[in-house]
Design a protein around this motif. Structure first.
Motif, PDB file in Angstrom:
ATOM      1  N   ILE A  43      64.471 -29.522  52.212  1.00  0.00           N
ATOM      2  CA  ILE A  43      63.164 -29.205  52.978  1.00  0.00           C
ATOM      3  C   ILE A  43      63.430 -27.774  53.254  1.00  0.00           C
ATOM      4  N   PRO A  44      62.328 -26.895  53.080  1.00  0.00           N
ATOM      5  CA  PRO A  44      62.286 -25.511  52.977  1.00  0.00           C
ATOM      6  C   PRO A  44      62.709 -25.153  54.658  1.00  0.00           C
ATOM      7  N   GLY A  45      63.727 -24.269  54.714  1.00  0.00           N
ATOM      8  CA  GLY A  45      64.287 -23.860  56.004  1.00  0.00           C
ATOM      9  C   GLY A  45      65.390 -24.505  56.615  1.00  0.00           C
ATOM     10  N   VAL A  46      65.695 -25.898  56.175  1.00  0.00           N
ATOM     11  CA  VAL A  46      66.752 -26.393  56.883  1.00  0.00           C
ATOM     12  C   VAL A  46      68.069 -25.920  55.990  1.00  0.00           C
ATOM     13  N   THR A  47      69.023 -25.458  56.444  1.00  0.00           N
ATOM     14  CA  THR A  47      70.186 -24.632  56.141  1.00  0.00           C
ATOM     15  C   THR A  47      71.536 -25.549  56.028  1.00  0.00           C
ATOM     16  N   LYS A  51      70.278 -27.436  61.253  1.00  0.00           N
ATOM     17  CA  LYS A  51      69.887 -25.858  61.445  1.00  0.00           C
ATOM     18  C   LYS A  51      68.886 -25.388  60.610  1.00  0.00           C
ATOM     19  N   VAL A  52      68.054 -24.784  61.053  1.00  0.00           N
ATOM     20  CA  VAL A  52      66.733 -24.190  60.469  1.00  0.00           C
ATOM     21  C   VAL A  52      66.711 -22.655  60.492  1.00  0.00           C
ATOM     22  N   ASP A  53      66.499 -22.102  59.220  1.00  0.00           N
ATOM     23  CA  ASP A  53      66.137 -20.716  59.037  1.00  0.00           C
ATOM     24  C   ASP A  53      64.591 -20.439  58.972  1.00  0.00           C
ATOM     25  N   GLY A  54      64.228 -19.652  59.836  1.00  0.00           N
ATOM     26  CA  GLY A  54      62.721 -19.449  59.755  1.00  0.00           C
ATOM     27  C   GLY A  54      62.118 -18.676  58.625  1.00  0.00           C
ATOM     28  N   HIS A  55      62.894 -18.155  57.949  1.00  0.00           N
ATOM     29  CA  HIS A  55      62.624 -17.386  56.820  1.00  0.00           C
ATOM     30  C   HIS A  55      61.494 -17.511  56.039  1.00  0.00           C
ATOM     31  N   PRO A  56      61.277 -19.018  55.676  1.00  0.00           N
ATOM     32  CA  PRO A  56      60.130 -19.341  54.777  1.00  0.00           C
ATOM     33  C   PRO A  56      58.875 -19.296  55.324  1.00  0.00           C
ATOM     34  N   GLY A  65      54.678 -16.473  60.798  1.00  0.00           N
ATOM     35  CA  GLY A  65      55.502 -16.479  62.149  1.00  0.00           C
ATOM     36  C   GLY A  65      56.347 -17.849  62.101  1.00  0.00           C
ATOM     37  N   PHE A  66      57.356 -17.905  62.816  1.00  0.00           N
ATOM     38  CA  PHE A  66      57.975 -18.979  63.108  1.00  0.00           C
ATOM     39  C   PHE A  66      58.463 -18.890  64.615  1.00  0.00           C
ATOM     40  N   ASP A  67      58.533 -20.366  65.054  1.00  0.00           N
ATOM     41  CA  ASP A  67      59.057 -20.566  66.578  1.00  0.00           C
ATOM     42  C   ASP A  67      59.238 -22.205  66.622  1.00  0.00           C
ATOM     43  N   ARG A  68      59.542 -22.446  67.859  1.00  0.00           N
ATOM     44  CA  ARG A  68      59.885 -23.634  68.227  1.00  0.00           C
ATOM     45  C   ARG A  68      59.008 -24.812  67.765  1.00  0.00           C
ATOM     46  N   SER A  69      57.711 -24.425  67.954  1.00  0.00           N
ATOM     47  CA  SER A  69      56.660 -25.552  67.232  1.00  0.00           C
ATOM     48  C   SER A  69      56.873 -25.892  66.003  1.00  0.00           C
ATOM     49  N   LYS A  70      57.265 -24.995  64.889  1.00  0.00           N
ATOM     50  CA  LYS A  70      57.596 -25.435  63.703  1.00  0.00           C
ATOM     51  C   LYS A  70      58.758 -26.492  63.612  1.00  0.00           C
ATOM     52  N   MET A  71      59.552 -26.834  64.501  1.00  0.00           N
ATOM     53  CA  MET A  71      60.510 -27.889  64.448  1.00  0.00           C
ATOM     54  C   MET A  71      60.012 -29.273  64.398  1.00  0.00           C
ATOM     55  N   GLU A  72      58.734 -29.251  64.982  1.00  0.00           N
ATOM     56  CA  GLU A  72      58.204 -30.595  64.709  1.00  0.00           C
ATOM     57  C   GLU A  72      57.513 -30.842  63.390  1.00  0.00           C
ATOM     58  N   GLU A  73      57.206 -29.709  62.929  1.00  0.00           N
ATOM     59  CA  GLU A  73      56.732 -29.845  61.206  1.00  0.00           C
ATOM     60  C   GLU A  73      57.929 -30.288  60.580  1.00  0.00           C
ATOM     61  N   ASN A 110      63.528 -14.470  74.858  1.00  0.00           N
ATOM     62  CA  ASN A 110      64.294 -14.463  73.530  1.00  0.00           C
ATOM     63  C   ASN A 110      64.092 -15.205  72.352  1.00  0.00           C
ATOM     64  N   GLU A 111      63.799 -16.145  72.837  1.00  0.00           N
ATOM     65  CA  GLU A 111      63.496 -17.368  71.697  1.00  0.00           C
ATOM     66  C   GLU A 111      62.141 -16.912  70.689  1.00  0.00           C
ATOM     67  N   GLU A 112      61.281 -16.206  71.345  1.00  0.00           N
ATOM     68  CA  GLU A 112      60.068 -15.425  70.654  1.00  0.00           C
ATOM     69  C   GLU A 112      60.734 -14.569  69.376  1.00  0.00           C
ATOM     70  N   TYR A 113      61.734 -14.223  69.529  1.00  0.00           N
ATOM     71  CA  TYR A 113      62.165 -13.305  68.360  1.00  0.00           C
ATOM     72  C   TYR A 113      63.307 -14.039  67.618  1.00  0.00           C
ATOM     73  N   GLN A 114      63.639 -15.174  67.750  1.00  0.00           N
ATOM     74  CA  GLN A 114      64.575 -16.136  66.968  1.00  0.00           C
ATOM     75  C   GLN A 114      64.147 -16.480  65.858  1.00  0.00           C
ATOM     76  N   ASP A 115      64.995 -16.466  64.656  1.00  0.00           N
ATOM     77  CA  ASP A 115      64.466 -17.114  63.622  1.00  0.00           C
ATOM     78  C   ASP A 115      65.416 -18.276  63.237  1.00  0.00           C
ATOM     79  N   LYS A 116      66.304 -18.708  63.958  1.00  0.00           N
ATOM     80  CA  LYS A 116      67.109 -19.782  63.391  1.00  0.00           C
ATOM     81  C   LYS A 116      66.940 -20.828  64.788  1.00  0.00           C
ATOM     82  N   PHE A 117      66.868 -21.947  64.480  1.00  0.00           N
ATOM     83  CA  PHE A 117      66.916 -23.080  65.554  1.00  0.00           C
ATOM     84  C   PHE A 117      67.872 -24.251  65.152  1.00  0.00           C
TER      85      PHE A 117
END
Length: 123
Positions: free
Chosen positions: A51-55, A80-85, A91-99, A19-26
């Motif tokens: 910061i881009p993505g931070v909503t 809360k982060v929107d993966g749109h950028p 692609g956007f996944d959990r690993s982008k949270m570290e960035e 389910n997380e693979e198809y998520q665009d918000k974390f």
């Protein structure tokens, strides 16, 4: 541990990952330490929100303001982060949270932002 219980746990974890693979918000929760003597907290939060993505960025102080050291001010920061950028760029996944965490560390006045991987969840 019984085999059925183990199967159930594995199935739940797999479902979460799939389910997380198809998520665009974390959402990410961590301890932010800033120097508010150097720079006001409002300005620091404003830069984090830019910061881009931070909503959404919200905070809660774990102790009274008067009990805190203004050079190492502690706040529990929830973003809360929107993966749109990133979705458009491949692609956007959990690993982008570290960035994003690393981008927060670059903000002037931020001394550290520690996040336990268990405190990152999909929305």
């Amino acid at each position: 541990m019984k085999l059925n219980h183990l199967r159930t746990l594995v199935k739940e974890e797999l479902n979460k990952k799939l389910n997380e693979e198809y998520q665009d918000k974390f959402k990410m929760v961590g301890m932010l330490i800033t120097n508010i003597k150097q720079r006001p907290q409002k300005e620091i939060f404003s830069d984090i929100r830019s910061i881009p993505g931070v909503t959404v960025a919200s905070s809660k102080e774990p102790m009274e303001y008067s009990a805190q050291n203004t050079e190492k001010f502690q706040t529990i920061l929830t973003i809360k982060v929107d993966g749109h950028p990133w979705i458009a760029k491949g692609g956007f996944d959990r690993s982008k949270m570290e960035e994003i965490r690393k981008e927060i560390l670059k903000v002037d006045g931020v001394l550290s932002y520690n996040v336990n991987p268990d405190n990152i969840s999909s929305l």
